[in-house]
Design a protein around this motif. Structure first.
Motif, PDB file in Angstrom:
ATOM      1  N   VAL A  55       0.832  -1.200   0.000  1.00 27.82           N
ATOM      2  CA  VAL A  55       0.000   0.000   0.000  1.00 27.82           C
ATOM      3  C   VAL A  55       0.870   1.254   0.000  1.00 27.82           C
ATOM      4  CG1 VAL A  55      -1.633   1.334   1.408  1.00 27.82           C
ATOM      5  CG2 VAL A  55      -2.018  -1.095   1.038  1.00 27.82           C
ATOM      6  N   LEU A  56       1.900   1.283   0.836  1.00 27.46           N
ATOM      7  CA  LEU A  56       2.778   2.456   0.881  1.00 27.46           C
ATOM      8  C   LEU A  56       3.540   2.657  -0.425  1.00 27.46           C
ATOM      9  CD1 LEU A  56       4.206   2.306   4.502  1.00 27.46           C
ATOM     10  CD2 LEU A  56       2.621   3.962   3.548  1.00 27.46           C
ATOM     11  N   TYR A  57       3.987   1.578  -1.035  1.00 30.19           N
ATOM     12  CA  TYR A  57       4.695   1.691  -2.315  1.00 30.19           C
ATOM     13  C   TYR A  57       3.781   2.284  -3.385  1.00 30.19           C
ATOM     14  CZ  TYR A  57       6.929   0.364  -6.668  1.00 30.19           C
ATOM     15  OH  TYR A  57       7.460   0.384  -7.912  1.00 30.19           O
ATOM     16  N   ASN A  58       2.565   1.793  -3.471  1.00 33.08           N
ATOM     17  CA  ASN A  58       1.632   2.326  -4.472  1.00 33.08           C
ATOM     18  C   ASN A  58       1.237   3.755  -4.157  1.00 33.08           C
ATOM     19  OD1 ASN A  58       1.518   0.201  -6.298  1.00 33.08           O
ATOM     20  ND2 ASN A  58       0.113  -0.924  -4.994  1.00 33.08           N
ATOM     21  N   TYR A  59       1.143   4.099  -2.881  1.00 33.90           N
ATOM     22  CA  TYR A  59       0.841   5.472  -2.503  1.00 33.90           C
ATOM     23  C   TYR A  59       1.977   6.400  -2.944  1.00 33.90           C
ATOM     24  CZ  TYR A  59       0.125   9.567   0.417  1.00 33.90           C
ATOM     25  OH  TYR A  59      -0.031  10.843   0.859  1.00 33.90           O
ATOM     26  N   GLN A  60       3.214   6.017  -2.679  1.00 32.91           N
ATOM     27  CA  GLN A  60       4.349   6.832  -3.096  1.00 32.91           C
ATOM     28  C   GLN A  60       4.428   6.949  -4.613  1.00 32.91           C
ATOM     29  OE1 GLN A  60       7.680   4.956  -1.172  1.00 32.91           O
ATOM     30  NE2 GLN A  60       7.484   6.214   0.657  1.00 32.91           N
ATOM     31  N   LYS A  61       4.095   5.870  -5.303  1.00 30.28           N
ATOM     32  CA  LYS A  61       4.085   5.906  -6.766  1.00 30.28           C
ATOM     33  C   LYS A  61       3.033   6.888  -7.285  1.00 30.28           C
ATOM     34  CE  LYS A  61       3.455   2.259  -9.801  1.00 30.28           C
ATOM     35  NZ  LYS A  61       3.514   0.843 -10.135  1.00 30.28           N
ATOM     36  N   ALA A  62       1.867   6.886  -6.657  1.00 34.69           N
ATOM     37  CA  ALA A  62       0.804   7.807  -7.061  1.00 34.69           C
ATOM     38  C   ALA A  62       1.194   9.251  -6.772  1.00 34.69           C
ATOM     39  CB  ALA A  62      -0.495   7.454  -6.353  1.00 34.69           C
ATOM     40  N   ILE A  63       1.810   9.492  -5.617  1.00 35.38           N
ATOM     41  CA  ILE A  63       2.247  10.850  -5.272  1.00 35.38           C
ATOM     42  C   ILE A  63       3.320  11.319  -6.252  1.00 35.38           C
ATOM     43  CG2 ILE A  63       3.469  12.194  -3.502  1.00 35.38           C
ATOM     44  CD1 ILE A  63       0.533  11.710  -2.876  1.00 35.38           C
ATOM     45  N   GLN A  64       4.238  10.446  -6.625  1.00 34.45           N
ATOM     46  CA  GLN A  64       5.279  10.808  -7.588  1.00 34.45           C
ATOM     47  C   GLN A  64       4.672  11.125  -8.953  1.00 34.45           C
ATOM     48  OE1 GLN A  64       8.526  11.260  -6.872  1.00 34.45           O
ATOM     49  NE2 GLN A  64       8.761  12.017  -8.951  1.00 34.45           N
ATOM     50  N   HIS A  65       3.668  10.355  -9.358  1.00 35.06           N
ATOM     51  CA  HIS A  65       2.994  10.608 -10.630  1.00 35.06           C
ATOM     52  C   HIS A  65       2.297  11.973 -10.600  1.00 35.06           C
ATOM     53  CE1 HIS A  65       0.823   9.849 -14.314  1.00 35.06           C
ATOM     54  NE2 HIS A  65      -0.317  10.110 -13.684  1.00 35.06           N
ATOM     55  N   ILE A  66       1.651  12.296  -9.495  1.00 33.50           N
ATOM     56  CA  ILE A  66       0.985  13.596  -9.368  1.00 33.50           C
ATOM     57  C   ILE A  66       2.020  14.713  -9.413  1.00 33.50           C
ATOM     58  CG2 ILE A  66      -0.288  15.052  -7.738  1.00 33.50           C
ATOM     59  CD1 ILE A  66      -1.785  12.503  -6.876  1.00 33.50           C
ATOM     60  N   SER A  67       3.141  14.526  -8.735  1.00 34.15           N
ATOM     61  CA  SER A  67       4.200  15.538  -8.740  1.00 34.15           C
ATOM     62  C   SER A  67       4.769  15.737 -10.141  1.00 34.15           C
ATOM     63  CB  SER A  67       5.301  15.125  -7.766  1.00 34.15           C
ATOM     64  OG  SER A  67       6.378  16.004  -7.824  1.00 34.15           O
ATOM     65  N   ASP A  68       5.005  14.644 -10.841  1.00 38.22           N
ATOM     66  CA  ASP A  68       5.510  14.749 -12.211  1.00 38.22           C
ATOM     67  C   ASP A  68       4.510  15.442 -13.119  1.00 38.22           C
ATOM     68  OD1 ASP A  68       7.784  13.445 -11.366  1.00 38.22           O
ATOM     69  OD2 ASP A  68       7.180  11.486 -12.176  1.00 38.22           O
ATOM     70  N   SER A  69       3.235  15.127 -12.958  1.00 39.67           N
ATOM     71  CA  SER A  69       2.199  15.771 -13.771  1.00 39.67           C
ATOM     72  C   SER A  69       2.142  17.264 -13.504  1.00 39.67           C
ATOM     73  CB  SER A  69       0.835  15.148 -13.479  1.00 39.67           C
ATOM     74  OG  SER A  69       0.826  13.791 -13.815  1.00 39.67           O
ATOM     75  N   ARG A  70       2.293  17.651 -12.244  1.00 43.01           N
ATOM     76  CA  ARG A  70       2.278  19.082 -11.913  1.00 43.01           C
ATOM     77  C   ARG A  70       3.479  19.803 -12.516  1.00 43.01           C
ATOM     78  NH1 ARG A  70       0.305  19.193  -5.609  1.00 43.01           N
ATOM     79  NH2 ARG A  70      -1.860  18.660  -6.050  1.00 43.01           N
ATOM     80  N   LYS A  71       4.634  19.161 -12.491  1.00 45.65           N
ATOM     81  CA  LYS A  71       5.823  19.779 -13.084  1.00 45.65           C
ATOM     82  C   LYS A  71       5.654  19.956 -14.587  1.00 45.65           C
ATOM     83  CE  LYS A  71       9.162  18.233  -9.661  1.00 45.65           C
ATOM     84  NZ  LYS A  71      10.306  17.365  -9.384  1.00 45.65           N
ATOM     85  N   ILE A  72       5.082  18.959 -15.239  1.00 49.74           N
ATOM     86  CA  ILE A  72       4.849  19.058 -16.683  1.00 49.74           C
ATOM     87  C   ILE A  72       3.869  20.182 -16.983  1.00 49.74           C
ATOM     88  CG2 ILE A  72       3.793  17.866 -18.643  1.00 49.74           C
ATOM     89  CD1 ILE A  72       5.035  15.267 -17.514  1.00 49.74           C
ATOM     90  N   LEU A  73       2.778  20.267 -16.197  1.00 49.20           N
ATOM     91  CA  LEU A  73       1.806  21.344 -16.403  1.00 49.20           C
ATOM     92  C   LEU A  73       2.432  22.709 -16.131  1.00 49.20           C
ATOM     93  CD1 LEU A  73      -1.537  19.970 -14.953  1.00 49.20           C
ATOM     94  CD2 LEU A  73      -1.063  20.653 -17.285  1.00 49.20           C
TER      95      LEU A  73
END
Length: 149
Positions: free
Chosen positions: A66-84
């Motif tokens: 659960v923690l690994y997938n949570y960190q993966k989701a947070i990283q994806h959101i962070s990457d998406s924000r940087k791209i935007l």
């Protein structure tokens, strides 16, 4: 025969799985074990081994997953924000580069600051700087003194 042993916890397969899961999580643990323990004292070893493996092994794997997938989701959101953010900055640059010259003129930046301070409260909240201070901010942006930013 005891009154509390009515196959509530280990009567069917579904209730057994649920009772064992509750026992692993230590939520009202003795309620599931005591009725079976009264019939056969050796059942203690089964529950001890099962709960030890479940509580310290399986639940840790579930928590890690659960923690690994949570960190993966947070990283994806962070990457998406940087791209935007980069896209928004590129769009803002293209809007401000009216001549399509690859740089922004200091006069354009000055007019942008004038617009921001005159129409947007968040810019006026801390006070409106004088023209000299605005030109100082603009000159800090243009570090090589070629009137380009």
């Amino acid at each position: 025969l005891d009154d509390d042993y009515d196959f509530t916890y280990l009567g069917t397969y579904g209730s057994s799985v649920w009772s064992i899961f509750v026992a692993i999580t230590s939520s009202s643990y003795p309620n599931q074990v005591i009725p079976a323990y009264r019939i056969n004292r050796a059942i203690f070893f089964y529950f001890f081994i099962f709960i030890t493996i479940g509580a310290f092994g399986i639940l840790n794997f579930i928590l890690v997953y659960v923690l690994y997938n949570y960190q993966k989701a947070i990283q994806h959101i962070s990457d998406s924000r940087k791209i935007l953010q980069n896209l928004y900055l590129l769009n803002a640059f293209e809007i401000l580069d009216v001549n399509h010259s690859g740089y922004i003129n200091k006069v354009v930046v000055k007019s942008l600051l004038d617009e921001l301070y005159s129409y947007y409260y968040d810019f006026r909240k801390f006070g409106i700087p004088s023209d000299e201070k605005r030109w100082l901010m603009i000159s800090i942006l243009g570090v090589d003194n070629d009137k380009k930013i």
